[in-house]
Design an enzyme around this catalytic site. Structure first.
Site: not given
Lengths: 653, 653
Positions: A20, A251, A398, A460
């Protein structure tokens, strides 16, 4: 000096035919200002504790960092390393890899991680400063971040935390080039980034990233700020390449020989590939001398400091013997008392002993403190401008927590641990993988580890998470069965040179260990918890909350004259490291049943072809835990029945 | 009417002895305004396509939704269901579960998911409107979100995307109660949320969440906005409980009998638990009548519309036969031509055929369009205010993309697919798990699937990701070996009633299929690709890019007179579903070797006790792909050598 970076970047990418160039060329001016005028580093002693931290969050621009390291004179990055960019065995990997080359503070590449890790570094700096004073701790954390870093969700968690905690030593240089891989960023975002950072409590300065004095003035202001600073640097991606600059084409691909030649012409760089004139190299090396002088002065201050021994012990990071002794006493006491508690509670009790025996541990939770049970007495809390404490309210973040813990561990001085529900390891995955890749001593306290959490239901209840973690290299997973194994897991995690995950129950579990042993039995990963008299008819393997079920099944079977051994397997990773003889001894030659309230994937290795698995075949459900265990048929009766079938020679279940 | 919600919520949580009363009580006033004055729903036909969508992003407040459903008269939520809140088999799970009860538009609970899924719903609404006009498509997506939703990183990705795309039918009601589980939100955040949403291009209105007229006025303004709207509702958590309101103690635990009695007193609700006076029930049911009238009027418009058949076909979502025919022709053509391409390229070619044969597919990528190869000709792009196209630049937002795809699939009308690198499935995990839990037809195009991606190095090279995905229930993983298997995987994914993950190579792979078959061979998950003459000496199993290596090894062995079968295993999930006879036939009784450039975890199930695994034992490295395969010893030579050892009776490798 900046053009040296440009030339090295485009040439190395061209030679590798991979990489890059756009970002290093676009940010060469900013990097030159930062490194030549501000950053304090000493290439001859890259790891001295009070150095500034530099984090290339936009890790794909790795040639920016490698070019700088060559120019500054890091001994492990001679020009040959730039010529071997992205090749097997070279230090100059595609993205900066912690441990591959000196002075790389953290592994980056997955976008947003560097920025978020830097938050942990900047926090650790303030925390060390609070303990040892500015005489010994007085450095900055500089980050170069791209549009990608700022689009990723983790950036939100990181900047909110940094802004809240007023981490004024954190300075982020945003490569504001308005280009991403698909094209202009306007294809996918309309975010007013400066306004967004201001909303998060940051100072924001906008500059032309090619106007060196503007950049310098901004960094100067940022260093005096009472809050973290974003310097938005308007840049041209691939700056210097006359036909391609400003385009996404620079890029992620080499510029090509023709454009490279045109660039040499345009920027007035007539030198051969990888050839930097001596006077420019000398100018860069002079920069390094400034760092060396600072380092030497710091070493004198350290030598004269009454806090020297304490400081060095913290930085060395060795676990004090007092912790091991405290945990041995803890285990002895609870074997005697046959303490029956949830392993999350056992973890809290172990932490009380650990945190009293050392100041190195720094705890926290992603807003589940009273569920993860990660806070012990007298830890003191970290808050805005308050860094003397040891407990961090990471918020409902988290991913940001995991990345910050990586940064705290990388910075040195502390052992971070942090809690959430095991299911939300999903949210932290990106950063947890980097804990492993960098082998950082980060401890994840993951409670509510199965359907045993009950009513919160399938969103969960972890099913696949143990397999996900066990499949990840260089991370140790512990699912302790009782308070003794929990303490053992803590001891191993604190002593490890890699991350650990403690997988803990919400529900109470009996103490299963029959006697205290000085040896940490969990260290072998699996061991025989109950050996029947005479030859085994069957071996029942289990982890965590299911070991109780395995023991109950073995007792049922014993009543029928069937000899069942019970193997507790708190850590597969450690068991795999044992020699074949020990493993065969534990596993035995009788048919084997595994019991774990999770996905089967992976268990066949231990079950073998004749064995059976009792666990989850799909997602969980919302109900009280005992009802769920019955509903999903994870019961001692079912284990015993399966054992009878296996012994009777019925085929694999 | 609002107090009915409060009472039902506190009573149900108390009876279950589990749950979250604080949020339903705090948001009861807002919900009452929203449902009684604005939302258009018909409980007697909950799934009519032009209904408003309601998403309870703060899913722990599920009793808010269940109370509303009871009061509005959803037939599957009689009072008994509220009394059975969080019990086994009841529809009233701990968090709202899609498919458990009528009118639940999406599963929530993992914070931030509802908000982010709603972005997909609101986008799908605009996309359907662009195709069928406001006469048939004219609805809103309302979200109730909590502080947790706004702290999670995914919220950043979602609000940036929604703001950019000007999704003005999206209205988010933020339960701004300044309380999270650990305590006041000031413990962990200083974010100016209104400023942050404005930075993302949203309209923001701040109101007192207990002043019903203020709330109503805000919703009215929001409905007229040209952009998405955040209504920041200042509320008191647990509002009505005189001693506990405003405290985190009301968040996640029953209030207790004494406080419930005090609440009854304080809010003037003298009725028994679960008893709602007839006149209040009637007032709520009248609200439902408004929705029913709207639905009937809509049905008349649909009946009269010339676009009726096309609309109904889109909403039904059945894959047109034209797609299957196009893919059959595609497979035939490429078997004949023995096309050698990377499977990511094969996917692009298959997509060209698919996207030409149906308008239902909606593609996108998390800013890796030219790497994932997800864009085909003439798709048309989605942009701000432009919704007629079929390609979405999701930006550098893997998690937001996955959640938006869930929303698009849930809304109905489209089949979403989206790309990123397999490694960044890590970033999307939270939403991918919900795709599976809700069994939504979302297709993940995950390219760069192994060390075969080469120079980008270990941060980009998946190791544990196949195990992670295979361990996840209700998601089909395909790792095709060539262009034919890639087309087969696409056909299966498009026909599935659950999510699929296509795991695709960056590097070129030869066409391995020897002849065209009308049958989709990948449908059986694994099949014998090469059967040797005579009895097998060894079976080599592989997936994706390693099948080529397995075939080469078999050819090497054939030269030595060793009979090696090659089994291609594109999908473990599908292979597991086959009967034992087919599985045994494929696996054979000879020793087995598995070859996969990934973690071993899970393979022992197929290898058996005598077999061997050739793959990755740790993280990857940065180098050209061929060098890496040699370095990690994943080569035909190594496979052949291992086969010789196994056949010679050497022990398991």
């Amino acid at each position: 000096m900046a053009n040296a970076i440009r030339a090295l970047a485009m040439d190395a990418v061209q030679k590798a035919n991979s990489g890059h160039p756009g970002m290093p060329m676009g940010m060469a001016d900013v990097a030159t200002v930062l490194f030549s005028r501000f950053i304090t580093l000493d290439p001859s002693k890259p790891n001295w504790p009070d150095r500034d931290r530099f984090v290339l969050s936009a890790g794909h621009g790795s040639m920016l960092q490698y070019a700088l390291h060559y120019l500054l004179g890091y001994e492990d990055i001679p020009i040959e390393q730039l010529q071997a960019f992205r090749q097997l065995g070279s230090r100059t990997a595609g993205h900066p890899e912690y441990g591959h080359a000196l002075g790389i503070e953290t592994t980056t590449g997955p976008l947003g991680q560097g920025l978020s890790t830097a938050v942990g570094m900047a926090l650790a700096e303030r925390m060390m400063e609070a303990r040892f004073g500015a005489e010994l701790v007085d450095h900055y954390t500089y980050v170069v971040a791209g549009d990608g870093c700022l689009q990723e969700g983790i950036s939100h968690e990181a900047i909110d935390l940094a802004g809240h905690l007023k981490l004024n030593r954190l300075i982020v240089l945003w490569d504001n080039n308005s280009i991403s891989i698909d094209g202009p960023t306007s294809l996918s975002t309309s975010m007013d980034q400066p306004a967004r950072f201001r909303a998060a409590g940051w100072k924001v300065i906008e500059v032309d990233g090619h106007a060196m004095d503007e950049v310098a003035s901004a960094i100067e202001q940022a260093r005096k700020s009472d809050r973290p600073t974003l310097i938005a640097c308007r840049t041209l991606i691939g700056k210097g390449a006359p036909n391609l600059q400003g385009s996404e084409k620079t890029h992620g691909a080499p510029l090509g020989q023709a454009e490279i030649a045109a660039t040499r012409e345009a920027i007035g760089w007539p030198h051969e590939a990888f050839d930097v004139p001596t006077e420019i190299v000398s100018a860069w090396r002079a920069v390094a001398e400034r760092g060396k002088a600072a380092r030497l002065a710091w070493e004198q201050r350290l030598a004269a400091s009454p806090k020297r021994a304490a400081f060095e012990a913290m930085v060395r990071g060795e676990l004090p013997d007092a912790v091991r002794m405290a945990l041995a006493n803890f285990r002895k006491e609870h074997v005697q008392q046959a303490t029956k508690v949830a392993t999350r509670k056992a973890s809290e009790m172990a932490l009380a002993a650990i945190n009293a025996a050392t100041d190195m541990t720094v705890g926290g939770s992603a807003d589940l403190t009273h569920s993860n049970l990660t806070l012990t007495r007298d830890m003191g809390r970290i808050g805005p401008g308050e860094y003397a404490g040891r407990y961090i309210h990471y918020g409902i973040r988290e991913h940001g927590m995991a990345a910050a813990m990586n940064g705290i561990a990388l910075h040195g001085g502390f052992i971070p641990y942090g809690g959430t529900f095991l299911c939300f390891a999903d949210y932290a995955r990106g950063a947890m993988r980097l804990s492993a890749l960098m082998k950082q001593r980060v401890i994840y306290v993951m409670t509510h580890d199965s359907i045993g959490l009950g009513e919160d239901g399938p969103t969960h209840q972890p099913i696949e998470h143990l397999a996900m973690l066990r499949a990840t290299p260089d991370i140790d997973v512990y699912r302790p069965a009782d308070i003794v194994e929990t303490a053992e897991a803590w001891e191993l995690a604190l002593s490890a040179n890699k991350p650990s995950v403690l997988v803990l129950s919400r529900q109470n579990l009996p103490m299963l260990r029959q006697k205290y042993t000085a040896e940490n039995q969990s260290a072998r990963g699996a061991y025989v918890l109950r050996e029947p008299d005479g030859e085994r008819d069957v071996t029942i393997m289990a982890t965590g909350s299911e070991v109780e079920i395995a023991v109950a099944a073995a007792e049922l079977l014993a009543g029928e004259g069937i000899a069942a051994a019970v193997v507790s397997m708190p850590s597969w990773e450690r068991f795999e490291q044992q020699d074949a003889r020990y493993r065969n001894e534990v596993l035995g030659s009788a048919p084997r049943i595994a019991v774990e309230a999770a996905a089967r994937l992976g268990w066949d290795r231990w079950i073998g072809e004749r064995g059976a698995f009792i666990g989850m075949n799909g997602f969980g459900a919302s109900a009280p835990a005992p009802d769920l265990y019955k509903h999903f048929n994870i019961t001692a009766d079912h284990v015993a029945q399966t054992a009878r079938q296996l012994i009777a020679g019925k085929s694999r279940v």
